[in-house]
Design an enzyme around this catalytic site. Structure first.
Site, short mmCIF file in Angstrom:
data_model
loop_
_atom_site.label_atom_id
_atom_site.label_comp_id
_atom_site.label_asym_id
_atom_site.label_seq_id
_atom_site.Cartn_x
_atom_site.Cartn_y
_atom_site.Cartn_z
N LYS A 74 1.04 5.12 8.25
CA LYS A 74 1.72 5.48 6.99
C LYS A 74 0.70 5.64 5.86
O LYS A 74 0.74 6.60 5.10
CB LYS A 74 2.75 4.37 6.70
CG LYS A 74 3.41 4.32 5.36
CD LYS A 74 2.78 3.36 4.36
CE LYS A 74 2.71 1.92 4.70
NZ LYS A 74 2.04 1.08 3.68
N LYS A 129 -7.34 1.86 -2.91
CA LYS A 129 -6.89 1.36 -1.60
C LYS A 129 -6.95 2.49 -0.56
O LYS A 129 -7.23 2.25 0.62
CB LYS A 129 -5.47 0.80 -1.73
CG LYS A 129 -4.83 0.32 -0.45
CD LYS A 129 -5.44 -0.96 0.11
CE LYS A 129 -4.92 -1.19 1.53
NZ LYS A 129 -4.88 -2.54 1.98
N THR A 144 0.86 -1.18 0.00
CA THR A 144 0.00 0.00 0.00
C THR A 144 0.90 1.23 0.00
O THR A 144 1.60 1.50 0.98
CB THR A 144 -0.89 0.02 1.26
OG1 THR A 144 -1.64 -1.19 1.29
CG2 THR A 144 -1.84 1.21 1.22
P1 NAP Z 1 5.52 -6.55 7.40
O1 NAP Z 1 5.06 -7.80 8.06
O2 NAP Z 1 6.16 -5.50 8.22
O3 NAP Z 1 6.50 -6.97 6.19
C1 NAP Z 1 7.18 -6.05 5.42
C2 NAP Z 1 8.04 -6.79 4.42
O4 NAP Z 1 8.66 -5.83 3.55
C3 NAP Z 1 9.16 -7.62 5.04
O5 NAP Z 1 9.35 -8.78 4.27
C4 NAP Z 1 10.35 -6.68 4.93
O6 NAP Z 1 11.59 -7.34 4.92
C5 NAP Z 1 10.08 -6.05 3.58
N1 NAP Z 1 10.75 -4.75 3.41
C6 NAP Z 1 10.44 -3.58 4.04
N2 NAP Z 1 11.25 -2.60 3.61
C7 NAP Z 1 12.06 -3.14 2.67
C8 NAP Z 1 13.10 -2.64 1.86
N3 NAP Z 1 13.47 -1.35 1.92
N4 NAP Z 1 13.72 -3.47 1.01
C9 NAP Z 1 13.35 -4.79 0.96
N5 NAP Z 1 12.37 -5.33 1.69
C10 NAP Z 1 11.75 -4.52 2.55
O7 NAP Z 1 4.32 -5.81 6.65
P2 NAP Z 1 2.96 -6.43 6.04
O8 NAP Z 1 1.91 -6.41 7.09
O9 NAP Z 1 3.28 -7.68 5.32
O10 NAP Z 1 2.57 -5.26 5.02
C11 NAP Z 1 3.25 -5.12 3.78
C12 NAP Z 1 2.48 -4.13 2.90
O11 NAP Z 1 1.14 -4.60 2.72
C13 NAP Z 1 2.37 -2.72 3.48
O12 NAP Z 1 2.43 -1.77 2.45
C14 NAP Z 1 0.99 -2.73 4.14
O13 NAP Z 1 0.45 -1.42 4.25
C15 NAP Z 1 0.22 -3.61 3.17
N6 NAP Z 1 -0.94 -4.32 3.73
C16 NAP Z 1 -0.90 -4.92 4.95
C17 NAP Z 1 -2.02 -5.59 5.44
C18 NAP Z 1 -2.04 -6.29 6.79
O14 NAP Z 1 -3.14 -6.61 7.30
N7 NAP Z 1 -0.88 -6.58 7.39
C19 NAP Z 1 -3.19 -5.65 4.65
C20 NAP Z 1 -3.18 -5.08 3.39
C21 NAP Z 1 -2.05 -4.42 2.94
P3 NAP Z 1 12.30 -7.80 6.32
O15 NAP Z 1 11.74 -9.16 6.63
O16 NAP Z 1 13.75 -7.81 6.03
O17 NAP Z 1 11.95 -6.77 7.36
#
Ligand code: NAP
Length: 285
Positions: A236, A168, A93
């Site tokens: 964010k 979104k 997102t």
């Molecule tokens: P998360 O658990 O914090 O995972 C983030 C992932 O991104 C990790 O694999 C992290 O790697 C990687 N990452 C972050 N910065 C990076 C960079 N600079 N270079 C390479 N890899 C990087 O987050 P999430 O909940 O999966 O959410 C991910 C996205 O989906 C976000 O944009 C969020 O807004 C969106 N989203 C989330 C949800 C939800 O319910 N969680 C629902 C819909 C959409 P590391 O393992 O090395 O930290």
């Protein structure tokens, strides 16, 4: 068609697993390499040590990372080695502007880009029941739809690049309002001395029932705030929404309040808790 997945966080792990289950996943990359190694072993796919290495092999590159700057870092790395004709699909997102920048960078390498943010939470990612909002070329979407169908229950094409992220943003503004309404109402119910399990069960089946109440109601009233969706990530998203609302001269007071509430929780070191931790403020816990 070789499919690679970048970003194995809470959302990415579920999506990658569903791709593998459908026999669609070729390889994975994650910044913290141990996560990629573990998942690759489990799913019997390749683990790549860099986004460049993955992009050199894949025809379809899916990613789910955190914020705008992270998407741009990945897109710039992918652009170094991406094969002409490949499709890069970002399910993170971020802002519509970031999507447009990413598409431009990849177009210069003869690769296509779709912004394809998702809704449905970690449960939806795990179960393959996500709703996906897509911006970009409709013909490109048709080409990769069989891949995306492995992890979604619904795919909607909204328009040109950035339109998926704009949709979104609508979703995230709505989530802020729902979070305010559910946490406030449940805190009120608890103060009435009601049995909150029964309250949640009966309301979930009626006109005020909703996904957030159903999936987070019981845990929040038990003081459990495991993510889920980290509130720092929703914060964010809401900053992006505020910026877009400002440009469109639309007032979003519920979003403004939620940004302030999340800031307060983040100052207390709670940014990694689920967004239902807003309940803490309503109950003073
Ligand atoms: P998360 O658990 O914090 O995972 C983030 C992932 O991104 C990790 O694999 C992290 O790697 C990687 N990452 C972050 N910065 C990076 C960079 N600079 N270079 C390479 N890899 C990087 O987050 P999430 O909940 O999966 O959410 C991910 C996205 O989906 C976000 O944009 C969020 O807004 C969106 N989203 C989330 C949800 C939800 O319910 N969680 C629902 C819909 C959409 P590391 O393992 O090395 O930290």
């Amino acid at each position: 068609m070789k499919v690679g997945y970048i970003g194995l966080g809470a959302m990415g792990q579920g999506m990658a697993r569903n791709l593998a289950k459908a026999g669609q996943l070729h390889g994975v990359y994650n910044r913290t390499g141990s996560k990629a190694d573990a998942l690759a072993t489990e799913l019997q796919v390749d683990a790549y040590s860099s986004p460049q290495a993955l992009a050199a092999q894949a025809d379809v590159i899916l990613m789910c990372v955190s914020a705008d700057e992270d998407v741009m870092q990945m897109v710039l790395a992918i652009a170094e080695t991406v094969k002409p004709g490949s499709v890069v699909i970002d399910t993170s997102t971020v802002s519509s502007q970031t999507a447009q920048q990413a598409a431009k960078i990849l177009k210069a390498k003869q690769a296509d880009f779709l912004d394809a943010p998702v809704s449905g939470g970690v449960e939806g990612a795990r179960q393959g029941s996500l709703a996906m909002m897509v911006g970009g070329d409709a013909m490109v979407l048709e080409r990769v739809k069989p891949v995306l169908q492995a992890m979604t229950a619904r795919i909607e094409h909204l328009g040109d690049t950035g339109a998926g992220q704009a949709c979104k943003a609508v979703n995230q503004i709505m989530c802020a309002g729902i979070n305010q309404a559910v946490t406030e109402a449940l805190a009120f119910g608890e103060a009435q001395g009601l049995d909150m399990q029964k309250v949640i069960d009966v309301i979930t089946g009626g006109a005020a029932g909703n996904w957030f109440l159903q999936h987070r109601g019981k845990t929040m009233t038990q003081g459990v705030f495991n993510p889920g969706f980290k509130l720092a990530l929703h914060h964010k998203d809401l900053l992006i929404c505020q910026h877009m609302a400002e440009q469109a001269h639309v007032a979003c007071p519920l979003t403004d309040t939620t940004v302030q509430d999340y800031q307060q929780l983040m100052q207390q070191g709670l940014g990694d808790e689920d967004i239902s931790a807003l309940y803490r403020l309503k109950r003073n816990i």
